[in-house]
Design an enzyme around this catalytic site. Sequence first.
Site, short mmCIF file in Angstrom:
data_model
loop_
_atom_site.label_atom_id
_atom_site.label_comp_id
_atom_site.label_asym_id
_atom_site.label_seq_id
_atom_site.Cartn_x
_atom_site.Cartn_y
_atom_site.Cartn_z
N LYS A 180 -11.46 -5.15 8.90
CA LYS A 180 -10.97 -6.23 8.03
C LYS A 180 -11.19 -7.60 8.64
O LYS A 180 -11.13 -8.60 7.93
CB LYS A 180 -9.49 -6.02 7.71
N LYS A 229 -9.55 0.44 -2.66
CA LYS A 229 -9.21 -0.47 -3.76
C LYS A 229 -10.07 -1.72 -3.70
O LYS A 229 -10.31 -2.37 -4.69
CB LYS A 229 -7.75 -0.93 -3.65
N LYS A 261 -15.05 5.35 2.61
CA LYS A 261 -13.90 5.89 1.87
C LYS A 261 -13.73 5.16 0.54
O LYS A 261 -14.14 3.99 0.43
CB LYS A 261 -12.63 5.77 2.71
P1 TYM Z 1 -2.64 2.44 2.02
O1 TYM Z 1 -1.72 1.72 1.14
O2 TYM Z 1 -3.94 1.79 2.37
O3 TYM Z 1 -2.96 3.83 1.42
C1 TYM Z 1 -1.91 4.68 0.99
C2 TYM Z 1 -2.23 6.10 1.35
O4 TYM Z 1 -3.43 6.51 0.70
C3 TYM Z 1 -4.31 7.07 1.66
N1 TYM Z 1 -5.69 6.78 1.24
C4 TYM Z 1 -6.64 7.69 1.15
N2 TYM Z 1 -6.63 9.01 1.39
C5 TYM Z 1 -7.77 9.69 1.18
N3 TYM Z 1 -8.92 9.11 0.74
C6 TYM Z 1 -8.97 7.77 0.49
N4 TYM Z 1 -10.09 7.22 0.07
C7 TYM Z 1 -7.81 7.00 0.71
N5 TYM Z 1 -7.50 5.69 0.56
C8 TYM Z 1 -6.20 5.56 0.91
C9 TYM Z 1 -3.96 6.37 2.96
O5 TYM Z 1 -4.38 7.13 4.07
C10 TYM Z 1 -2.46 6.30 2.86
O6 TYM Z 1 -1.86 7.50 3.27
N6 TYM Z 1 -0.44 1.58 6.36
C11 TYM Z 1 -0.38 2.39 5.17
C12 TYM Z 1 0.90 2.24 4.40
C13 TYM Z 1 2.10 2.44 5.25
C14 TYM Z 1 2.61 3.69 5.69
C15 TYM Z 1 3.74 3.35 6.51
C16 TYM Z 1 2.23 5.00 5.50
C17 TYM Z 1 2.88 1.46 5.75
N7 TYM Z 1 3.89 2.02 6.51
C18 TYM Z 1 4.48 4.36 7.12
C19 TYM Z 1 3.00 5.99 6.10
C20 TYM Z 1 4.10 5.67 6.92
C21 TYM Z 1 -1.54 1.98 4.29
O7 TYM Z 1 -2.05 0.89 4.39
O8 TYM Z 1 -1.89 2.87 3.36
#
Ligand code: TYM
Length: 336
Positions: A115, A206, A203
Amino acid sequence: MKTILTGLRVGSELTLGNFLGALLPMVRLANKYSSEMNVNIFVPDLHSIVGPVDVDLRKNTVLSLKYYLAAGLKLNQNVHIYRQSYVPAHSEMLWLLNSLSTMGELSRMTQFKEKSAGKKSVDVGIFDYPVLMAADILLYDANYIPVGEDQFQHLELTRNLAMRTNNKFGDIFTIPEKTEDQVKFMGNKEGVRIRDLVNPEKKMSKSARSENSKIMLTDKPEVAAKKIMSATTDSVGKIQYDMFNQPGISNLLQIEALINDKPLQDVISTWAGETRYGDLKKQVASSVSAFLSDLQENVAAISDDMIYELFEVGEAYANDIADKKLLKLQKALKLR
Ligand code: TYM
């Protein structure tokens, strides 16, 4: 009692990757274990303001919770639903953990590197983001954190911070399970990474520029079907699971398995020996469009009020647990 915990950012709308990588596994685990474990589902709204925000966060927060219910999440007294910013201990724990983290380890985070690459100015939030995630997890002594593969490095950092804190101050935090045990707990052989439909070596994200790269949960079913039909494949000419050489085809097999709750191996066997990519695409397009129309219909039937009632109860619970854990570390640091 053990704790399962996860969160999804809502700074933009959710993708099929979010759904299949994290939301659906969480729903399945919650339904399986919520009689014997705490299930914490929270909206990391403070994480959601890192980077550009192009939506109404409050609206998306409510919508994201509706997806869990629409996907079949069963509620009981062990299922806790809350918003991060309504539990101030998250922000305070972030600050305490900052003083136990190093620039070096945060600079090594792939998500930060990606990023910030080529940018003149980078938000501090992007850099510090994994420490807030560690706070989210450690405040609740979470053992299992169902996330997609892209978040595994942050989980490892969380484990390291927990071990470092415990080594310094005694028994403060529960150490979350190792990532390989997280994967097993989720019932998989490897972490899930749904791929970009146009550039399947990446991957599904969004932030992808091309609309054809990603399926949003709000996409019209027929639009999503078209995106699957136009997904990039390869010239190998065999339907087989080989993420390295055939990421596009492997991605379609993976999506087909997860959406239909079938073991990946079964789907691979069904298609073994087949060569017509168009047939596989048609099948996956039909699975995805049926899935989206059911999901969207279910979402429409859930009221906002119901979600706000869940927040009220969940946030009272979360504040109680989180404040106690925060106090423990504050005492160890002689702040209290
Ligand atoms: P975030 O918001 O980017 O994504 C949410 C969840 O979706 C999963 N994910 C995917 N899994 C498989 N294939 C993909 N293409 C794909 N894109 C996204 C992510 O792995 C995630 O599980 N930091 C985290 C949010 C967060 C969090 C936490 C999660 C903040 N605090 C504590 C667990 C525990 C995040 O940015 O996910």
